[in-house]
Design a protein around this motif. Structure first.
Motif, PDB file in Angstrom:
ATOM      1  N   LEU A  47       0.820  -1.214   0.000  1.00  0.00           N
ATOM      2  CA  LEU A  47       0.000   0.000   0.000  1.00  0.00           C
ATOM      3  C   LEU A  47       0.852   1.260   0.000  1.00  0.00           C
ATOM      4  CD1 LEU A  47      -2.886  -0.809   2.487  1.00  0.00           C
ATOM      5  CD2 LEU A  47      -2.961  -0.777   0.011  1.00  0.00           C
ATOM      6  N   CYS A  48       2.032   1.174   0.607  1.00  0.00           N
ATOM      7  CA  CYS A  48       2.921   2.339   0.664  1.00  0.00           C
ATOM      8  C   CYS A  48       3.753   2.461  -0.608  1.00  0.00           C
ATOM      9  CB  CYS A  48       3.813   2.262   1.887  1.00  0.00           C
ATOM     10  SG  CYS A  48       2.931   2.566   3.408  1.00  0.00           S
ATOM     11  N   ASN A  49       3.237   1.951  -1.687  1.00  0.00           N
ATOM     12  CA  ASN A  49       3.740   2.150  -3.033  1.00  0.00           C
ATOM     13  C   ASN A  49       4.936   1.280  -3.384  1.00  0.00           C
ATOM     14  OD1 ASN A  49       3.899   3.125  -5.578  1.00  0.00           O
ATOM     15  ND2 ASN A  49       4.140   5.231  -5.014  1.00  0.00           N
ATOM     16  N   ASN A  50       6.062   1.427  -2.735  1.00  0.00           N
ATOM     17  CA  ASN A  50       7.266   0.655  -3.043  1.00  0.00           C
ATOM     18  C   ASN A  50       7.496   0.518  -4.544  1.00  0.00           C
ATOM     19  OD1 ASN A  50       7.754   0.374  -0.367  1.00  0.00           O
ATOM     20  ND2 ASN A  50       7.153  -1.760  -0.223  1.00  0.00           N
ATOM     21  N   GLY A  51       7.343   1.622  -5.276  1.00  0.00           N
ATOM     22  CA  GLY A  51       7.580   1.625  -6.712  1.00  0.00           C
ATOM     23  C   GLY A  51       6.435   1.097  -7.546  1.00  0.00           C
ATOM     24  N   ASN A  52       5.275   0.832  -6.937  1.00  0.00           N
ATOM     25  CA  ASN A  52       4.146   0.259  -7.662  1.00  0.00           C
ATOM     26  C   ASN A  52       2.963   1.212  -7.579  1.00  0.00           C
ATOM     27  OD1 ASN A  52       2.288  -1.352  -8.885  1.00  0.00           O
ATOM     28  ND2 ASN A  52       2.242  -2.908  -7.299  1.00  0.00           N
ATOM     29  N   ASP A  53       2.788   2.046  -8.610  1.00  0.00           N
ATOM     30  CA  ASP A  53       1.676   3.002  -8.620  1.00  0.00           C
ATOM     31  C   ASP A  53       0.371   2.389  -9.097  1.00  0.00           C
ATOM     32  OD1 ASP A  53       3.237   5.068  -7.724  1.00  0.00           O
ATOM     33  OD2 ASP A  53       3.664   5.861  -9.715  1.00  0.00           O
ATOM     34  N   THR A  54       0.369   1.129  -9.494  1.00  0.00           N
ATOM     35  CA  THR A  54      -0.823   0.548 -10.090  1.00  0.00           C
ATOM     36  C   THR A  54      -1.659  -0.270  -9.116  1.00  0.00           C
ATOM     37  OG1 THR A  54       0.412  -1.396 -10.806  1.00  0.00           O
ATOM     38  CG2 THR A  54       0.263   0.449 -12.350  1.00  0.00           C
ATOM     39  N   PHE A  55      -1.131  -0.611  -7.953  1.00  0.00           N
ATOM     40  CA  PHE A  55      -1.880  -1.490  -7.050  1.00  0.00           C
ATOM     41  C   PHE A  55      -3.162  -0.845  -6.545  1.00  0.00           C
ATOM     42  CE2 PHE A  55      -2.978  -2.935  -2.783  1.00  0.00           C
ATOM     43  CZ  PHE A  55      -3.324  -4.234  -3.086  1.00  0.00           C
ATOM     44  N   LEU A  56      -3.083   0.339  -5.968  1.00  0.00           N
ATOM     45  CA  LEU A  56      -4.278   0.963  -5.386  1.00  0.00           C
ATOM     46  C   LEU A  56      -5.369   1.246  -6.421  1.00  0.00           C
ATOM     47  CD1 LEU A  56      -3.109   3.346  -2.547  1.00  0.00           C
ATOM     48  CD2 LEU A  56      -4.666   1.441  -2.389  1.00  0.00           C
ATOM     49  N   PRO A  57      -5.050   1.842  -7.574  1.00  0.00           N
ATOM     50  CA  PRO A  57      -6.131   2.042  -8.555  1.00  0.00           C
ATOM     51  C   PRO A  57      -6.762   0.727  -9.020  1.00  0.00           C
ATOM     52  CG  PRO A  57      -4.268   3.415  -9.107  1.00  0.00           C
ATOM     53  CD  PRO A  57      -3.828   2.517  -7.992  1.00  0.00           C
ATOM     54  N   ARG A  58      -5.952  -0.320  -9.179  1.00  0.00           N
ATOM     55  CA  ARG A  58      -6.482  -1.613  -9.605  1.00  0.00           C
ATOM     56  C   ARG A  58      -7.323  -2.242  -8.493  1.00  0.00           C
ATOM     57  NH1 ARG A  58      -4.477  -6.289  -8.579  1.00  0.00           N
ATOM     58  NH2 ARG A  58      -2.396  -5.501  -8.134  1.00  0.00           N
ATOM     59  N   ALA A  59      -6.861  -2.149  -7.259  1.00  0.00           N
ATOM     60  CA  ALA A  59      -7.582  -2.759  -6.140  1.00  0.00           C
ATOM     61  C   ALA A  59      -8.863  -2.010  -5.806  1.00  0.00           C
ATOM     62  CB  ALA A  59      -6.679  -2.821  -4.911  1.00  0.00           C
ATOM     63  N   MET A  60      -8.919  -0.719  -6.109  1.00  0.00           N
ATOM     64  CA  MET A  60     -10.098   0.080  -5.774  1.00  0.00           C
ATOM     65  C   MET A  60     -11.006   0.324  -6.972  1.00  0.00           C
ATOM     66  SD  MET A  60      -8.787   2.898  -3.094  1.00  0.00           S
ATOM     67  CE  MET A  60      -8.825   2.515  -1.366  1.00  0.00           C
ATOM     68  N   CYS A  61     -10.789  -0.386  -8.062  1.00  0.00           N
ATOM     69  CA  CYS A  61     -11.601  -0.135  -9.257  1.00  0.00           C
ATOM     70  C   CYS A  61     -13.061  -0.522  -9.053  1.00  0.00           C
ATOM     71  CB  CYS A  61     -11.008  -0.840 -10.463  1.00  0.00           C
ATOM     72  SG  CYS A  61     -11.087  -2.629 -10.389  1.00  0.00           S
ATOM     73  N   THR A  62     -13.360  -1.465  -8.166  1.00  0.00           N
ATOM     74  CA  THR A  62     -14.745  -1.865  -7.930  1.00  0.00           C
ATOM     75  C   THR A  62     -15.467  -0.967  -6.929  1.00  0.00           C
ATOM     76  OG1 THR A  62     -14.077  -3.388  -6.176  1.00  0.00           O
ATOM     77  CG2 THR A  62     -14.201  -4.279  -8.406  1.00  0.00           C
ATOM     78  N   LEU A  63     -14.732  -0.100  -6.273  1.00  0.00           N
ATOM     79  CA  LEU A  63     -15.319   0.785  -5.267  1.00  0.00           C
ATOM     80  C   LEU A  63     -16.141   1.882  -5.947  1.00  0.00           C
ATOM     81  CD1 LEU A  63     -15.226   1.329  -2.162  1.00  0.00           C
ATOM     82  CD2 LEU A  63     -13.418   2.956  -2.651  1.00  0.00           C
ATOM     83  N   PRO A  64     -17.384   2.083  -5.535  1.00  0.00           N
ATOM     84  CA  PRO A  64     -18.184   3.169  -6.121  1.00  0.00           C
ATOM     85  C   PRO A  64     -17.548   4.531  -5.840  1.00  0.00           C
ATOM     86  CG  PRO A  64     -19.575   1.673  -4.864  1.00  0.00           C
ATOM     87  CD  PRO A  64     -18.154   1.287  -4.588  1.00  0.00           C
ATOM     88  N   ASN A  65     -17.854   5.479  -6.707  1.00  0.00           N
ATOM     89  CA  ASN A  65     -17.263   6.810  -6.596  1.00  0.00           C
ATOM     90  C   ASN A  65     -17.603   7.497  -5.279  1.00  0.00           C
ATOM     91  OD1 ASN A  65     -16.167   6.471  -9.121  1.00  0.00           O
ATOM     92  ND2 ASN A  65     -17.864   7.506 -10.156  1.00  0.00           N
ATOM     93  N   ASP A  66     -18.844   7.370  -4.834  1.00  0.00           N
ATOM     94  CA  ASP A  66     -19.218   8.029  -3.582  1.00  0.00           C
ATOM     95  C   ASP A  66     -18.518   7.383  -2.385  1.00  0.00           C
ATOM     96  OD1 ASP A  66     -20.685   5.728  -3.936  1.00  0.00           O
ATOM     97  OD2 ASP A  66     -22.473   6.489  -2.949  1.00  0.00           O
ATOM     98  N   ALA A  67     -18.217   6.090  -2.483  1.00  0.00           N
ATOM     99  CA  ALA A  67     -17.486   5.427  -1.403  1.00  0.00           C
ATOM    100  C   ALA A  67     -16.031   5.889  -1.370  1.00  0.00           C
ATOM    101  CB  ALA A  67     -17.558   3.914  -1.567  1.00  0.00           C
ATOM    102  N   LEU A  68     -15.439   6.114  -2.544  1.00  0.00           N
ATOM    103  CA  LEU A  68     -14.065   6.633  -2.583  1.00  0.00           C
ATOM    104  C   LEU A  68     -13.993   8.015  -1.951  1.00  0.00           C
ATOM    105  CD1 LEU A  68     -11.115   6.443  -3.467  1.00  0.00           C
ATOM    106  CD2 LEU A  68     -11.825   7.374  -5.676  1.00  0.00           C
ATOM    107  N   ILE A  69     -14.951   8.842  -2.261  1.00  0.00           N
ATOM    108  CA  ILE A  69     -14.984  10.180  -1.654  1.00  0.00           C
ATOM    109  C   ILE A  69     -15.198  10.078  -0.155  1.00  0.00           C
ATOM    110  CG2 ILE A  69     -16.305  12.330  -1.550  1.00  0.00           C
ATOM    111  CD1 ILE A  69     -16.685  12.090  -4.536  1.00  0.00           C
ATOM    112  N   ASP A  70     -16.023   9.134   0.281  1.00  0.00           N
ATOM    113  CA  ASP A  70     -16.249   8.941   1.708  1.00  0.00           C
ATOM    114  C   ASP A  70     -14.958   8.528   2.414  1.00  0.00           C
ATOM    115  OD1 ASP A  70     -17.953   8.724   4.068  1.00  0.00           O
ATOM    116  OD2 ASP A  70     -17.590   6.570   3.883  1.00  0.00           O
ATOM    117  N   ILE A  71     -14.207   7.629   1.838  1.00  0.00           N
ATOM    118  CA  ILE A  71     -12.926   7.217   2.434  1.00  0.00           C
ATOM    119  C   ILE A  71     -11.970   8.399   2.496  1.00  0.00           C
ATOM    120  CG2 ILE A  71     -10.846   5.845   2.011  1.00  0.00           C
ATOM    121  CD1 ILE A  71     -12.666   3.607   1.055  1.00  0.00           C
TER     122      ILE A  71
END
Length: 124
Positions: A47-71
């Motif tokens: 999660l702290c990136n370690n040179g990988n910018d693609t993990f979080l966007p890929r892992a959160m792709c199923t999250l609804p937009n309003d839930a992302l804003i809530d987080i």
């Protein structure tokens, strides 16, 4: 350190960012466990990136937009000052676009490079 004005060691800085990642994991587990299994059970180093910018966007792709804003609001990274139903649908509002919010979250979780490591990278 803000109290003593002594520079933090590399391990202390990493520990701060790892604690941020564990807070994000706990928040995802408490509020959005059905959408974010990968984020919840991933290691904090991932999660702290370690040179990988693609993990979080890929892992959160199923999250609804309003839930992302809530987080993001619960992490105190953005304000929740407008109607949740129309925030990301507007393309001209760059503050609320999903890609911008993901960049903010990645920046929040990515530890800065240590100054000594930056100096070692320069050729002499």
């Amino acid at each position: 350190d803000e109290k003593t004005h002594v520079a933090l060691s590399k391990s202390e800085v990493v520990a701060i960012y790892h604690s941020r990642a564990s807070i994000v994991q706990r928040m995802c587990h408490r509020h959005y466990a059905t959408y974010l299994h990968e984020v919840i059970y991933a290691g904090v180093g991932l999660l702290c990136n370690n040179g990988n910018d693609t993990f979080l966007p890929r892992a959160m792709c199923t999250l609804p937009n309003d839930a992302l804003i809530d987080i993001m609001h619960r992490l105190r990274l953005v304000d929740k000052d407008i109607d949740d139903n129309s925030v990301i649908q507007k393309e001209n509002n760059s503050y609320r676009r999903r890609d911008y919010l993901m960049k903010v979250l990645i920046h929040y979780l990515t530890p800065p490079s240590y100054p000594l490591d930056q100096l070692k990278a320069f050729p002499l």
